[in-house]
Design an enzyme around this catalytic site. Sequence first.
Site, PDB file in Angstrom:
ATOM      1  N   LYS A 135      -2.451  80.229 169.038  1.00  0.00           N
ATOM      2  CA  LYS A 135      -3.084  81.483 168.599  1.00  0.00           C
ATOM      3  C   LYS A 135      -2.032  82.519 168.222  1.00  0.00           C
ATOM      4  O   LYS A 135      -2.190  83.263 167.252  1.00  0.00           O
ATOM      5  CB  LYS A 135      -3.975  82.025 169.730  1.00  0.00           C
ATOM      6  CG  LYS A 135      -4.589  83.409 169.475  1.00  0.00           C
ATOM      7  CD  LYS A 135      -5.338  83.871 170.719  1.00  0.00           C
ATOM      8  CE  LYS A 135      -5.849  85.306 170.566  1.00  0.00           C
ATOM      9  NZ  LYS A 135      -7.038  85.392 169.700  1.00  0.00           N
ATOM     10  N   HIS A 266     -16.514  43.740 145.214  1.00  0.00           N
ATOM     11  CA  HIS A 266     -16.990  45.091 144.951  1.00  0.00           C
ATOM     12  C   HIS A 266     -18.077  45.506 145.941  1.00  0.00           C
ATOM     13  O   HIS A 266     -19.142  45.994 145.570  1.00  0.00           O
ATOM     14  CB  HIS A 266     -17.478  45.236 143.511  1.00  0.00           C
ATOM     15  CG  HIS A 266     -16.368  45.146 142.525  1.00  0.00           C
ATOM     16  ND1 HIS A 266     -16.565  45.230 141.162  1.00  0.00           N
ATOM     17  CD2 HIS A 266     -15.036  44.964 142.683  1.00  0.00           C
ATOM     18  CE1 HIS A 266     -15.410  45.099 140.536  1.00  0.00           C
ATOM     19  NE2 HIS A 266     -14.471  44.936 141.452  1.00  0.00           N
TER      20      HIS A 266
END
Length: 502
Positions: A135, A266
């Site tokens: 922070k 595919h």
Amino acid sequence: MEKAALISVSDKKGVVDFAKFLQDKGYRILSTGLTGRLLKDNGVDVIFIEDYTSSKEILGGRVKTLHPLVHAGILFKRDDNEHVETVNSLGAFSIDIVVVNLYPFEETALSTDDLDKLIENIDIGGPTLLRAAAKNYRHVLVVSDPDDYKAVMENFDKIDEDFRKRMALKVFSLTSYYDGVIVDKLSENRFSFFNNSISLKILNRLRYGENPHQEAFFAKNPLFEGLADLIQLNGKELSYNNILDIDVAYRMMLERENTMCTIIKHNTPCGVAENEDVLKAYGNALACDPVSAFGGIIGINTTVNEELAKRIAERFYEVVVAFDYDEKALEILKTKKNLRVIKVPKVKSEFWEIRTVVGGYLIQQNDALSEFKYEVVSKKQPTEEQLKDLEFAFFVAKFTKSNAIVYAKDGMTKAIGGGQTSRIDSAKFAAARAKELNIDLKGSVMASDGFFPFRDSVDFAAGLGVEAIVEPGGSIRDKESIEAADEHDVALIFTHTRHFRH
């Protein structure tokens, strides 16, 4: 105000050298328990947190660093006079560097289901220190990964706010992941999504995604085995598309007890067969569409033997994936320099699926194996052999792109049609492909992943000589399909279970 580095780590790799480096740079070293004793034993001048705060560790060590002197020294703004005066009045150090890594909850979760052990390995002080430092990254350097010690030491005199921000973001990512693993484990992966927690561990960056201009990564769920635990035994680096195709083969492998070969192209099957003889299973799968199989993915749900390896090596495939390989088979497959040879673990076949949409996610249970239940709705009853083929064809349809149509006979696919916007078009496409390859569909069965909206698919199949059909049922025109089956003396069964795959 003295400047300090706070060091408290579970993973102690490299920490002694790093602490000595920071001490040489003029930082007082604050530390806790085992970390502090390790540093002191190796010549580092350590101030233990309990001496610094004049507060003994309590609750069996659960409360160590949760103290105003610690967090004020981390969180104060160095350019704010009021903040500086407050910290000075407390007599606190300016804790400019925080070096922390967390209790090994993930490792514990992989080794035990003992709730007491799991709870004791949930870190509290560590995440609190890390988040406080992250922070306040404008003023504080936070180091949460031992692999970053080297970069920090090499660039120490050039560390700027941008570097500190990157290290802080790494912390927020870590603590988010850490909490996600806790939720996954304690909820037994049932309620994670409702708690807004999805834990993913990035394994590696891929060369690219579906196309070269797309960035891509491969990640895993840290608590469950699966495709991310594959072992690559040969060949080029796996691509994004390889992994997608392997996943289809792998899902199919996990659901079948009978020896099976599936060929994926595919993201959809182009040939599947079951046979006690794995060599015959491969040959029958290939016979369905040897043209489309070129450059495909071979999936074998058993051990690849020498004879099968020889057959596979005769043709061009991208990947072979199996549960295991004989030593001779592996030698043969490794003669194909670019062939990716993959070994995968046998795992449970039930899990959660996540797909992205623009600005959101879709989350669902996978379409797991279920008992083949059916209702005969036609006058003609299917034979026992036809029922076996119907179940097999319906299984293959589950992994074929919707709208899916599968023709099968004797435990092998004869033709597969999928990905069409009309179900009758899928039926016609598969039949046309069979005709091109001189495959006779007479006497076969047909499976559909979804119901027939019209009777045309039944009429068409009967014209090909199909003798039995399986579909979910549920159309407002089911009666017409049943009537068509009876007119053509074709057996028709409803499963009342749909298997769309979009």
